[in-house]
Design a protein around this motif. Sequence first.
Motif, PDB file in Angstrom:
ATOM      1  N   GLU A 135      35.798 104.751  99.174  1.00 24.04           N
ATOM      2  CA  GLU A 135      34.803 105.418  98.321  1.00 24.04           C
ATOM      3  C   GLU A 135      35.195 106.873  98.053  1.00 24.04           C
ATOM      4  O   GLU A 135      34.639 107.504  97.153  1.00 24.04           O
ATOM      5  CB  GLU A 135      33.423 105.367  98.972  1.00 24.04           C
ATOM      6  N   ASN A 136      36.135 107.383  98.843  1.00 29.49           N
ATOM      7  CA  ASN A 136      36.491 108.798  98.786  1.00 29.49           C
ATOM      8  C   ASN A 136      37.874 108.962  98.163  1.00 29.49           C
ATOM      9  O   ASN A 136      38.857 108.401  98.649  1.00 29.49           O
ATOM     10  CB  ASN A 136      36.488 109.352 100.225  1.00 29.49           C
ATOM     11  N   ARG A 137      37.964 109.738  97.098  1.00 28.46           N
ATOM     12  CA  ARG A 137      39.265 109.942  96.437  1.00 28.46           C
ATOM     13  C   ARG A 137      40.267 110.670  97.325  1.00 28.46           C
ATOM     14  O   ARG A 137      41.484 110.566  97.102  1.00 28.46           O
ATOM     15  CB  ARG A 137      39.076 110.691  95.119  1.00 28.46           C
ATOM     16  N   GLU A 138      39.790 111.390  98.321  1.00 26.71           N
ATOM     17  CA  GLU A 138      40.715 112.020  99.288  1.00 26.71           C
ATOM     18  C   GLU A 138      41.511 110.953 100.044  1.00 26.71           C
ATOM     19  O   GLU A 138      42.685 111.140 100.359  1.00 26.71           O
ATOM     20  CB  GLU A 138      39.922 112.864 100.300  1.00 26.71           C
ATOM     21  N   VAL A 139      40.836 109.840 100.334  1.00 20.01           N
ATOM     22  CA  VAL A 139      41.506 108.738 101.041  1.00 20.01           C
ATOM     23  C   VAL A 139      42.531 108.075 100.124  1.00 20.01           C
ATOM     24  O   VAL A 139      43.606 107.643 100.571  1.00 20.01           O
ATOM     25  CB  VAL A 139      40.464 107.737 101.597  1.00 20.01           C
ATOM     26  N   VAL A 140      42.231 108.020  98.829  1.00 17.11           N
ATOM     27  CA  VAL A 140      43.195 107.517  97.841  1.00 17.11           C
ATOM     28  C   VAL A 140      44.478 108.354  97.904  1.00 17.11           C
ATOM     29  O   VAL A 140      45.589 107.821  97.947  1.00 17.11           O
ATOM     30  CB  VAL A 140      42.579 107.556  96.417  1.00 17.11           C
ATOM     31  N   ALA A 190      30.649  98.849  95.937  1.00 17.22           N
ATOM     32  CA  ALA A 190      31.745  97.866  95.898  1.00 17.22           C
ATOM     33  C   ALA A 190      32.646  98.135  94.694  1.00 17.22           C
ATOM     34  O   ALA A 190      33.887  98.105  94.804  1.00 17.22           O
ATOM     35  CB  ALA A 190      31.177  96.452  95.833  1.00 17.22           C
ATOM     36  N   ALA A 191      32.038  98.396  93.538  1.00 14.91           N
ATOM     37  CA  ALA A 191      32.818  98.661  92.325  1.00 14.91           C
ATOM     38  C   ALA A 191      33.658  99.927  92.478  1.00 14.91           C
ATOM     39  O   ALA A 191      34.810  99.991  92.025  1.00 14.91           O
ATOM     40  CB  ALA A 191      31.879  98.778  91.123  1.00 14.91           C
ATOM     41  N   THR A 192      33.099 100.927  93.152  1.00 18.03           N
ATOM     42  CA  THR A 192      33.832 102.177  93.400  1.00 18.03           C
ATOM     43  C   THR A 192      35.036 101.913  94.293  1.00 18.03           C
ATOM     44  O   THR A 192      36.143 102.402  94.040  1.00 18.03           O
ATOM     45  CB  THR A 192      32.896 103.214  94.051  1.00 18.03           C
ATOM     46  N   VAL A 193      34.822 101.115  95.350  1.00 19.12           N
ATOM     47  CA  VAL A 193      35.915 100.764  96.268  1.00 19.12           C
ATOM     48  C   VAL A 193      37.024 100.024  95.513  1.00 19.12           C
ATOM     49  O   VAL A 193      38.210 100.317  95.669  1.00 19.12           O
ATOM     50  CB  VAL A 193      35.373  99.919  97.447  1.00 19.12           C
ATOM     51  N   THR A 197      40.728 101.578  94.829  1.00 15.62           N
ATOM     52  CA  THR A 197      41.876 100.837  95.358  1.00 15.62           C
ATOM     53  C   THR A 197      42.964 100.729  94.294  1.00 15.62           C
ATOM     54  O   THR A 197      44.150 100.905  94.579  1.00 15.62           O
ATOM     55  CB  THR A 197      41.444  99.434  95.832  1.00 15.62           C
ATOM     56  N   MET A 198      42.566 100.439  93.055  1.00 12.62           N
ATOM     57  CA  MET A 198      43.573 100.328  91.991  1.00 12.62           C
ATOM     58  C   MET A 198      44.160 101.690  91.607  1.00 12.62           C
ATOM     59  O   MET A 198      45.322 101.773  91.207  1.00 12.62           O
ATOM     60  CB  MET A 198      42.993  99.614  90.768  1.00 12.62           C
ATOM     61  N   LEU A 199      43.390 102.754  91.774  1.00 11.94           N
ATOM     62  CA  LEU A 199      43.955 104.094  91.562  1.00 11.94           C
ATOM     63  C   LEU A 199      44.980 104.393  92.667  1.00 11.94           C
ATOM     64  O   LEU A 199      46.056 104.949  92.392  1.00 11.94           O
ATOM     65  CB  LEU A 199      42.854 105.160  91.567  1.00 11.94           C
ATOM     66  N   ALA A 200      44.646 104.008  93.904  1.00 15.71           N
ATOM     67  CA  ALA A 200      45.576 104.202  95.030  1.00 15.71           C
ATOM     68  C   ALA A 200      46.860 103.415  94.789  1.00 15.71           C
ATOM     69  O   ALA A 200      47.975 103.910  95.010  1.00 15.71           O
ATOM     70  CB  ALA A 200      44.915 103.761  96.336  1.00 15.71           C
ATOM     71  N   HIS A 201      46.698 102.174  94.325  1.00 16.75           N
ATOM     72  CA  HIS A 201      47.854 101.329  93.986  1.00 16.75           C
ATOM     73  C   HIS A 201      48.747 102.032  92.964  1.00 16.75           C
ATOM     74  O   HIS A 201      49.968 102.141  93.147  1.00 16.75           O
ATOM     75  CB  HIS A 201      47.351  99.981  93.435  1.00 16.75           C
ATOM     76  N   GLN A 272      26.314  99.782  86.747  1.00 24.27           N
ATOM     77  CA  GLN A 272      27.118  99.575  87.962  1.00 24.27           C
ATOM     78  C   GLN A 272      28.547 100.101  87.838  1.00 24.27           C
ATOM     79  O   GLN A 272      29.389  99.816  88.698  1.00 24.27           O
ATOM     80  CB  GLN A 272      27.173  98.065  88.301  1.00 24.27           C
ATOM     81  N   LEU A 273      28.847 100.857  86.785  1.00 25.44           N
ATOM     82  CA  LEU A 273      30.222 101.339  86.617  1.00 25.44           C
ATOM     83  C   LEU A 273      30.545 102.438  87.622  1.00 25.44           C
ATOM     84  O   LEU A 273      29.725 103.334  87.859  1.00 25.44           O
ATOM     85  CB  LEU A 273      30.419 101.906  85.207  1.00 25.44           C
ATOM     86  N   PRO A 274      31.746 102.409  88.203  1.00 25.44           N
ATOM     87  CA  PRO A 274      32.143 103.531  89.068  1.00 25.44           C
ATOM     88  C   PRO A 274      32.420 104.774  88.239  1.00 25.44           C
ATOM     89  O   PRO A 274      32.611 104.697  87.017  1.00 25.44           O
ATOM     90  CB  PRO A 274      33.432 103.016  89.727  1.00 25.44           C
ATOM     91  N   GLU A 275      32.466 105.899  88.902  1.00 24.38           N
ATOM     92  CA  GLU A 275      32.693 107.168  88.220  1.00 24.38           C
ATOM     93  C   GLU A 275      34.172 107.321  87.887  1.00 24.38           C
ATOM     94  O   GLU A 275      35.034 107.159  88.747  1.00 24.38           O
ATOM     95  CB  GLU A 275      32.258 108.304  89.149  1.00 24.38           C
ATOM     96  N   CYS A 276      34.460 107.608  86.615  1.00 25.06           N
ATOM     97  CA  CYS A 276      35.853 107.790  86.182  1.00 25.06           C
ATOM     98  C   CYS A 276      36.118 109.276  85.970  1.00 25.06           C
ATOM     99  O   CYS A 276      35.198 110.040  85.673  1.00 25.06           O
ATOM    100  CB  CYS A 276      36.099 107.052  84.879  1.00 25.06           C
ATOM    101  N   GLN A 277      37.375 109.667  86.124  1.00 21.62           N
ATOM    102  CA  GLN A 277      37.754 111.063  85.915  1.00 21.62           C
ATOM    103  C   GLN A 277      38.861 111.143  84.869  1.00 21.62           C
ATOM    104  O   GLN A 277      39.590 110.166  84.653  1.00 21.62           O
ATOM    105  CB  GLN A 277      38.225 111.678  87.242  1.00 21.62           C
ATOM    106  N   PRO A 278      39.002 112.312  84.225  1.00 23.08           N
ATOM    107  CA  PRO A 278      40.084 112.460  83.246  1.00 23.08           C
ATOM    108  C   PRO A 278      41.433 112.148  83.907  1.00 23.08           C
ATOM    109  O   PRO A 278      41.670 112.528  85.053  1.00 23.08           O
ATOM    110  CB  PRO A 278      40.000 113.943  82.847  1.00 23.08           C
ATOM    111  N   GLY A 279      42.271 111.436  83.184  1.00 22.95           N
ATOM    112  CA  GLY A 279      43.593 111.086  83.724  1.00 22.95           C
ATOM    113  C   GLY A 279      43.640 109.741  84.409  1.00 22.95           C
ATOM    114  O   GLY A 279      44.723 109.207  84.676  1.00 22.95           O
ATOM    115  N   ASP A 280      42.461 109.157  84.697  1.00 25.57           N
ATOM    116  CA  ASP A 280      42.455 107.863  85.406  1.00 25.57           C
ATOM    117  C   ASP A 280      43.126 106.762  84.597  1.00 25.57           C
ATOM    118  O   ASP A 280      43.886 105.960  85.135  1.00 25.57           O
ATOM    119  CB  ASP A 280      41.010 107.422  85.735  1.00 25.57           C
TER     120      ASP A 280
END
Length: 462
Positions: A135-140, A190-193, A197-201, A272-280
């Motif tokens: 859930e945390n982008r720092e972990v990504v 769940a959607a955020t996770v 995960t796909m951003l981490a990938h 239910q959409l997760p939060e997106c950021q520029p560049g994603d």
Amino acid sequence: MQYQFPDNFWWGSASSAPQTEGHSLSGGKSATIWDHWFARQPSRFHQQVGPAETSGFYQHWRDDIALLKQLNHNTFRTSISWARLIPQGRGELNPQAVDFYQQMIDEMLAQGITPFINLFHFDMPLVMQQQGGWENREVVEAYAEYADKCFQLFGDRVQHWFTFNEPIVPVEGGYLYDFHYPNVVDFKRAATVAYHTMLAHALAVKKYRRRQQGGEIGIILNLTPSYARSGNPADQQAANIADLMFNRSFLDPALRGEYPQQLVELLAQHGQLPECQPGDSELLEAGIVDLLGINYYQPRRIKCRDSLVNPDSPFMPEWFFDHYEMPGRKMNPYRGWEIYEPGIYDILTNLRQNYGNPRCFISENGMGVENEGRFAQAGQIQDDYRIDFVREHLQWVHRGIAEGSNCLGYHMWTFIDNWSWCNAYKNRYGFVQLDLQTQQRSVKKSGEWFARTASENGFSGQ
């Protein structure tokens, strides 16, 4: 008829660090979510067998790799434990772990077995989960650093990398259906996770390509075809939504670099959409894989709902469909799963027709059976049912290849009976039997069959 496979076909099996290594809190390794959950709720685990008591690969790796050689594996997949390699999640390496993985990889290569290395198999380090996990982008970011460290350490010898195994499972288990820690039931989380995960990938893929080590990087997805009960539009729509949520939510970003518009619209409609950021979106596009691993165990049978949703219930995928038990289906009675061999061919055909025929391989396919000891004769498990299972799936893989599918290999789950999440050792999957008390390994009949098949690059069948 003779089923011959292409030259250089990958014959092997798959496993993972958390399910085989054992020594889960020693050798410098920190706790994962599994160690933590087992300490808190041992009753959630079959016969209260926890992650410290897995197949002993951390001690027996040399003997086990010799067994892989005996079974004529030319390839083998396992994973690196993030919590073992970098116990704090970020920063300092554990030298004991570096030595262990270096020796394991070198021994596989010495035995003529090509290592396929996966970076994450459900085993979030507890220190990272305490910061919010996926859930945390720092972990990504931390995961991408860990992946890059693996490429730096082992990328000169490992040419086949995978970012995640079955990334939807932590989403389903941990954030929807309460069968993995942290036991949350919340679709938006769940959607955020899933999204993170796909951003981490994609971040890991970018880091790998930057190093130009001459290998390839992919992801391993459990693809479960959604079959509608009937041609009725309501059933068809229900199956389509199940497919969007459980297959295409990871398949499309991995192969197309973007999410299906239909899925985005559906989640947006329900808030239910997760939060997106520029560049994603540019990042996701950079994560298109070189190689797709396909885990296939069972089909998903779907029908439309015939009752209204309780509006006060948590938003769930099942708001849009119901599961359907097809009459006359063939079952694995021990695992409660349907056996449907053509499903593996349908996956390959879908990839060929709709996704540009990517380089892929069957990265898992297997049959778990309870109390296998009752099939022992003269000290060997006579698991003809497993031989039939593998042979019949391979016949459909062969057909897919004959029609042009770019499928490069077949890996069985698994090489040696291993620990399986909350089920521990309830269902056995291996080509090799493990006696938990003595740690003795003995090859089952299916292992001998597979060794023959791999050496002949095929088999005879009906």
